[in-house]
Every structure is written in C-alpha cells, then in structure tokens.
Design a protein around this motif. Structure first.
Motif, PDB file in Angstrom:
ATOM      1  N   ASP A 144      -0.882  17.527  -7.207  1.00 55.28           N
ATOM      2  CA  ASP A 144       0.520  17.290  -7.551  1.00 55.28           C
ATOM      3  C   ASP A 144       0.721  15.797  -7.734  1.00 55.28           C
ATOM      4  N   TRP A 145       0.579  15.323  -8.957  1.00 56.06           N
ATOM      5  CA  TRP A 145       0.626  13.884  -9.208  1.00 56.06           C
ATOM      6  C   TRP A 145       2.002  13.302  -8.943  1.00 56.06           C
ATOM      7  N   ARG A 146       3.066  14.070  -9.174  1.00 48.03           N
ATOM      8  CA  ARG A 146       4.404  13.528  -8.945  1.00 48.03           C
ATOM      9  C   ARG A 146       4.602  13.182  -7.472  1.00 48.03           C
ATOM     10  N   THR A 147       4.171  14.074  -6.588  1.00 43.55           N
ATOM     11  CA  THR A 147       4.298  13.798  -5.161  1.00 43.55           C
ATOM     12  C   THR A 147       3.371  12.663  -4.739  1.00 43.55           C
ATOM     13  N   TYR A 148       2.148  12.634  -5.273  1.00 36.93           N
ATOM     14  CA  TYR A 148       1.237  11.532  -4.965  1.00 36.93           C
ATOM     15  C   TYR A 148       1.864  10.192  -5.328  1.00 36.93           C
ATOM     16  N   ASP A 149       2.427  10.115  -6.538  1.00 40.17           N
ATOM     17  CA  ASP A 149       3.014   8.852  -6.990  1.00 40.17           C
ATOM     18  C   ASP A 149       4.186   8.446  -6.100  1.00 40.17           C
ATOM     19  N   GLN A 150       4.999   9.427  -5.714  1.00 42.00           N
ATOM     20  CA  GLN A 150       6.134   9.141  -4.841  1.00 42.00           C
ATOM     21  C   GLN A 150       5.658   8.600  -3.496  1.00 42.00           C
ATOM     22  N   ILE A 151       4.690   9.265  -2.897  1.00 42.50           N
ATOM     23  CA  ILE A 151       4.204   8.827  -1.591  1.00 42.50           C
ATOM     24  C   ILE A 151       3.476   7.492  -1.696  1.00 42.50           C
ATOM     25  N   GLU A 152       2.774   7.268  -2.790  1.00 42.40           N
ATOM     26  CA  GLU A 152       2.101   5.984  -2.966  1.00 42.40           C
ATOM     27  C   GLU A 152       3.117   4.842  -2.982  1.00 42.40           C
ATOM     28  N   ARG A 153       4.260   5.054  -3.636  1.00 43.17           N
ATOM     29  CA  ARG A 153       5.310   4.028  -3.640  1.00 43.17           C
ATOM     30  C   ARG A 153       5.805   3.764  -2.222  1.00 43.17           C
ATOM     31  N   TYR A 154       5.975   4.837  -1.451  1.00 39.28           N
ATOM     32  CA  TYR A 154       6.489   4.679  -0.093  1.00 39.28           C
ATOM     33  C   TYR A 154       5.457   4.034   0.828  1.00 39.28           C
ATOM     34  N   LEU A 155       4.181   4.326   0.617  1.00 33.87           N
ATOM     35  CA  LEU A 155       3.141   3.664   1.403  1.00 33.87           C
ATOM     36  C   LEU A 155       3.145   2.161   1.136  1.00 33.87           C
ATOM     37  N   SER A 156       3.266   1.796  -0.125  1.00 37.37           N
ATOM     38  CA  SER A 156       3.302   0.374  -0.476  1.00 37.37           C
ATOM     39  C   SER A 156       4.526  -0.295   0.130  1.00 37.37           C
ATOM     40  N   ALA A 157       5.680   0.374   0.028  1.00 38.23           N
ATOM     41  CA  ALA A 157       6.916  -0.197   0.561  1.00 38.23           C
ATOM     42  C   ALA A 157       6.851  -0.325   2.077  1.00 38.23           C
ATOM     43  N   GLY A 158       6.363   0.719   2.753  1.00 33.03           N
ATOM     44  CA  GLY A 158       6.290   0.683   4.206  1.00 33.03           C
ATOM     45  C   GLY A 158       5.357  -0.395   4.714  1.00 33.03           C
ATOM     46  N   SER A 159       4.208  -0.541   4.062  1.00 30.93           N
ATOM     47  CA  SER A 159       3.256  -1.570   4.471  1.00 30.93           C
ATOM     48  C   SER A 159       3.828  -2.964   4.246  1.00 30.93           C
ATOM     49  N   ALA A 160       4.555  -3.140   3.133  1.00 25.07           N
ATOM     50  CA  ALA A 160       5.153  -4.444   2.847  1.00 25.07           C
ATOM     51  C   ALA A 160       6.271  -4.776   3.830  1.00 25.07           C
ATOM     52  N   MET A 161       7.031  -3.770   4.237  1.00 23.96           N
ATOM     53  CA  MET A 161       8.180  -3.998   5.112  1.00 23.96           C
ATOM     54  C   MET A 161       7.785  -4.151   6.578  1.00 23.96           C
ATOM     55  N   PHE A 162       6.774  -3.385   7.017  1.00 21.13           N
ATOM     56  CA  PHE A 162       6.482  -3.309   8.453  1.00 21.13           C
ATOM     57  C   PHE A 162       5.065  -3.734   8.830  1.00 21.13           C
ATOM     58  N   GLY A 163       4.242  -4.036   7.840  1.00 20.24           N
ATOM     59  CA  GLY A 163       2.894  -4.512   8.128  1.00 20.24           C
ATOM     60  C   GLY A 163       2.071  -3.506   8.906  1.00 20.24           C
ATOM     61  N   ASP A 164       1.342  -4.006   9.910  1.00 21.82           N
ATOM     62  CA  ASP A 164       0.450  -3.146  10.688  1.00 21.82           C
ATOM     63  C   ASP A 164       1.199  -2.119  11.532  1.00 21.82           C
ATOM     64  N   ALA A 165       2.505  -2.307  11.713  1.00 22.73           N
ATOM     65  CA  ALA A 165       3.287  -1.348  12.501  1.00 22.73           C
ATOM     66  C   ALA A 165       3.555  -0.062  11.725  1.00 22.73           C
ATOM     67  N   PHE A 166       3.330  -0.094  10.413  1.00 22.76           N
ATOM     68  CA  PHE A 166       3.610   1.088   9.591  1.00 22.76           C
ATOM     69  C   PHE A 166       2.477   2.094   9.719  1.00 22.76           C
ATOM     70  N   THR A 167       2.825   3.340  10.079  1.00 26.18           N
ATOM     71  CA  THR A 167       1.832   4.378  10.357  1.00 26.18           C
ATOM     72  C   THR A 167       1.592   5.304   9.179  1.00 26.18           C
ATOM     73  N   GLY A 168       2.549   5.387   8.246  1.00 26.71           N
ATOM     74  CA  GLY A 168       2.352   6.232   7.083  1.00 26.71           C
ATOM     75  C   GLY A 168       3.569   7.063   6.735  1.00 26.71           C
ATOM     76  N   VAL A 169       3.331   8.075   5.901  1.00 29.87           N
ATOM     77  CA  VAL A 169       4.388   8.970   5.426  1.00 29.87           C
ATOM     78  C   VAL A 169       4.044  10.397   5.832  1.00 29.87           C
ATOM     79  N   ARG A 170       4.974  11.037   6.531  1.00 24.11           N
ATOM     80  CA  ARG A 170       4.806  12.457   6.832  1.00 24.11           C
ATOM     81  C   ARG A 170       5.445  13.269   5.703  1.00 24.11           C
ATOM     82  N   LEU A 171       4.661  14.135   5.073  1.00 31.26           N
ATOM     83  CA  LEU A 171       5.199  15.068   4.087  1.00 31.26           C
ATOM     84  C   LEU A 171       5.532  16.353   4.834  1.00 31.26           C
ATOM     85  N   VAL A 172       6.825  16.579   5.025  1.00 31.80           N
ATOM     86  CA  VAL A 172       7.302  17.704   5.829  1.00 31.80           C
ATOM     87  C   VAL A 172       7.854  18.776   4.892  1.00 31.80           C
ATOM     88  N   VAL A 173       7.134  19.882   4.773  1.00 33.23           N
ATOM     89  CA  VAL A 173       7.569  21.008   3.941  1.00 33.23           C
ATOM     90  C   VAL A 173       8.190  22.032   4.885  1.00 33.23           C
TER      91      VAL A 173
END
Length: 208
Positions: A144-173
């Motif tokens: 699912d490339w659309r979801t991959y692209d969305q999560i990739e944006r959020y991973l980049s944003a989270g890492s930029a905002m919180f650095g090493d404190a950022f743990t990732g993105v939970r995809l909750v279905v």
C-alpha cells in the motif's frame, strides 16, 4: 533520512494493511468516503476524552466516548449510524490502545510538515510517538504505497521534531486489531503486539 522504500528488509519491503475499495461510483467507493469522514470524527472524539480516559476503568472510558460522540456528531440524517461507527472505533482505541496514566497526550490532528498526525503521545519510558488510526471496513496485508508515503512523512517529521526521543508511528487499524503495526524511525515494520509500543508495554516502568 534514507530511502525507506529501497532498503531490503524494512518499510516498503514489508506489507501493511490497506483498505479494499472497488472502482469509483460503486457502493464500496461510497464506503471509502464515509470511512474518511468517520475517521476525522473518531480523532476528534479521542482528542476530547484522551486525558479523561488515561487510567480510567473501561466502563468510565466507554461512557466518556459515548458522551463525546453525542456532542461531536450532529443530529440529522444518518446520525444514528454515524454515531454507532464513531463510538465503536473510538471505544476500541481507548480500551485497547490508550497508554497508561502517566503518559502525556500531545494532541489530535497535530500539524507537521506535509500533513496532520491523527494523535501524538509522550511517555516517560517509551518516548514520543504518533498514532495513525485507520477505520477501514476491509483490510489485508499487501503493498500500500499511499500508506507507506504517509507514514514516511510522519517518520521524517517526528524525527526532526523530537530527535532520539521519537519512537515511531503506530498504525492502528481499529477494525482489524491483529493487523496493527509499529513503524520505527528506521523504517522497520513490527507487529504492534511485539513492539516497544505494545499496549501492554505502555505502563510506567516497563511491561505490565
């Protein structure tokens, strides 16, 4: 940040759940539009009750969701069905995926670079993470490339905002809890129940 689509063994090489909708104009396509609308309402309800529900008994958490749903979903045609859907998904989240008391709710629909994060959390032991909530009627584990692209944006944003404190993105279905995953900052896709952000791990001091 490395290209997560190109690295063997991570991210795009691992399948994520995705919705199954038919061609435009079909009942399934109409369901996709409805699901998108319901998802926004679910985020709003959770945002209203998150602080109240932290550490609350299940019955109290569900009662808070029901009350918030009545306020968030206006009366009118289809309101009863919409309220049932919103309350069901939001209740599933607060009873199955909400962290324990001691975590800090950072907000719903949080603006980041190139998007808005559904929910953001901080935990003294587990760091900061984003929750991306999906209310799909149908899901299966495929590309699912659309979801991959969305999560990739959020991973980049989270890492930029919180650095090493950022743990990732939970995809909750919420409709398919066994398909939920954590995507960590390096792009590794991990079944949520086996991850550092599993609901059972989000207690102060470690796993319950």
């Amino acid at each position: 940040m490395r290209d997560l689509h190109a690295v063997p063994g991570v991210f795009a090489s691992r399948p994520l759940p995705y919705p199954i909708y038919a061609a435009s104009g079909s009942p399934s396509r109409d369901q996709q539009t409805r699901d998108s609308h319901v998802a926004v309402l679910v985020h709003t309800v959770i945002g209203r009750v998150a602080d109240t529900c932290l550490g609350a008994p299940v019955a109290d958490a569900v009662a808070a969701v029901l009350a918030a749903t009545e306020d968030v979903v206006p009366p009118g045609r289809g309101a009863v069905k919409t309220r049932m859907l919103v309350a069901g998904h939001a209740s599933k989240y607060v009873t199955r995926f909400l962290p324990s008391a001691g975590a800090t709710f950072l907000g719903a629909e949080v603006p980041v670079v190139r998007g808005r994060v559904d929910l953001a959390w901080s935990h003294p032991d587990c760091g900061v993470w984003f929750d991306e909530i999906k209310v799909w009627r149908h899901a299966r584990t495929v590309w699912d490339w659309r979801t991959y692209d969305q999560i990739e944006r959020y991973l980049s944003a989270g890492s930029a905002m919180f650095g090493d404190a950022f743990t990732g993105v939970r995809l909750v279905v919420t409709g398919h809890t066994y398909d939920c995953v954590l995507v960590d900052p390096g792009g590794e896709v991990i079944p949520l129940a086996e991850s550092v952000l599993a609901p059972t791990a989000l207690t102060l001091g470690g796993a319950a």
